[in-house]
Design an enzyme around this catalytic site. Structure first.
Site, mmCIF file in Angstrom:
data_model
loop_
_atom_site.group_PDB
_atom_site.id
_atom_site.type_symbol
_atom_site.label_atom_id
_atom_site.label_comp_id
_atom_site.label_asym_id
_atom_site.label_seq_id
_atom_site.Cartn_x
_atom_site.Cartn_y
_atom_site.Cartn_z
ATOM 1 N N GLY A 14 -2.014 -0.684 0.089
ATOM 2 C CA GLY A 14 -2.344 -1.630 -0.968
ATOM 3 C C GLY A 14 -3.443 -2.578 -0.549
ATOM 4 N N VAL A 65 2.022 5.537 -2.237
ATOM 5 C CA VAL A 65 3.185 5.296 -1.373
ATOM 6 C C VAL A 65 4.456 5.942 -1.908
ATOM 7 C CG1 VAL A 65 2.241 3.132 -0.474
ATOM 8 C CG2 VAL A 65 3.762 3.078 -2.466
ATOM 9 N N ASN A 91 2.103 -3.145 2.742
ATOM 10 C CA ASN A 91 1.829 -4.226 1.808
ATOM 11 C C ASN A 91 1.896 -3.783 0.346
ATOM 12 O OD1 ASN A 91 0.372 -6.823 0.802
ATOM 13 N ND2 ASN A 91 -0.967 -5.140 0.155
ATOM 14 N N SER A 144 9.328 -10.714 0.514
ATOM 15 C CA SER A 144 9.115 -11.804 -0.440
ATOM 16 C C SER A 144 10.139 -12.898 -0.210
ATOM 17 C CB SER A 144 9.256 -11.283 -1.873
ATOM 18 O OG SER A 144 9.299 -12.346 -2.810
ATOM 19 N N TYR A 157 12.936 -6.243 -8.638
ATOM 20 C CA TYR A 157 12.024 -6.801 -7.641
ATOM 21 C C TYR A 157 12.808 -7.423 -6.485
ATOM 22 C CZ TYR A 157 8.047 -9.313 -5.675
ATOM 23 O OH TYR A 157 7.066 -9.787 -4.822
ATOM 24 N N LYS A 161 12.931 -6.122 -2.513
ATOM 25 C CA LYS A 161 12.496 -6.945 -1.386
ATOM 26 C C LYS A 161 13.649 -7.225 -0.410
ATOM 27 C CE LYS A 161 8.192 -7.174 -2.544
ATOM 28 N NZ LYS A 161 7.166 -6.497 -1.714
#
Length: 261
Positions: A14, A65, A91, A144, A157, A161
């Site tokens: 990324g 990925v 990343n 994160s 999300y 993380k």
């Protein structure tokens, strides 16, 4: 005196824009040859060219990925082109489409988990054998702040993380015998394209003005300011260097005091 990463090769996923680009630039500034990996091949090449114009060795690679084949091809091609792999920075990631969890679709869950969690697994799985053979390496995952303190309406999300932190600890245990360290960096809020999109979607979901949404983030940060991509890149380069040789299995906050745990 040579730069701290001279002679080392780093892969950054990324890396075409935003945080990944800042990390690639920082690693190059510290002397590393950088494999700029991104699903957006033209943008990856543009970033690599920027680094080359500054005197760095940088090569662009198209990489999805979500694909084991792409991960294996990336690992093999970088090894062939650059001779070794010393640093992997996972990343690549996507932000959430905020919504109460009971309104989420399976498609949205898979979209986020496939890139943010499975992508870390697949790319690391592909690169790890090279580091094991070398008996050295640094693997750094970008997680994160929500892996330390979850927030509502971003379940996939947050789950992705948290998964990254779990993988960090497990991989660190497994790879320590080969002198390969594995750590995570947990950014807070950065004004990148990803976060701009999240704020826009939160504004639409809540009916709040975007400035008011941004203010809710500022109100949670002890230092009262957002992080810059360079703040996270500085932690990455530290962990990639010899100064980080005795650190593994940790998840470091770089979030201005948004979370202390």
């Amino acid at each position: 005196m040579s730069a701290p990463l001279t002679g080392r090769v780093a892969i950054v996923t990324g890396a075409a824009r935003g945080l990944g680009k800042a990390i690639a630039r920082a690693l190059a500034d510290d002397g590393a040859a950088v494999a700029v990996a991104d699903i957006d091949a033209p943008a990856a090449e543009a970033t690599a060219e920027e680094l080359r114009l500054k005197g760095a060795q940088a090569v662009a690679y198209e990489h999805d990925v979500r694909s084991e084949r792409s991960s294996q091809e990336l690992a093999g091609t970088v090894l062939s082109d650059l001779g070794r792999v010393d640093v992997l920075v996972n990343n690549a990631g996507v932000g959430p489409n905020p919504a109460p969890f009971q309104n989420l679709t399976e498609l949205e869950w898979d979209r986020v988990m496939d890139i943010n969690a499975k992508g870390v697994f697949l790319t690391t799985k592909a690169v790890a054998p090279t580091m094991i053979a070398q008996r050295s390496g640094r693997i750094i995952h970008i997680s994160s702040v929500v892996a330390k303190r979850a927030s509502p309406n971003i379940l996939p999300y947050a789950a992705s993380k948290w998964a990254v932190v779990g993988m960090t600890q497990t991989m660190a245990r497994e790879l320590a015998q080969f002198d390969v360290t594995v750590n995570a960096v947990c950014p807070g809020v950065i004004r990148t394209e990803l976060h701009e999109g999240v704020v826009s979607r939160m504004s639409a979901m809540t009916g709040k003005d975007q400035d008011d949404v941004w203010q809710t983030f500022y109100d949670r940060i002890a230092l009262g300011r957002l992080q810059e991509p360079e703040d996270i890149a500085a932690m990455v380069t530290f962990l990639a260097s010899d100064k980080g040789r005795n650190i593994t299995g940790s998840a470091f906050n770089v979030n201005g005091g948004m979370e202390f745990n």
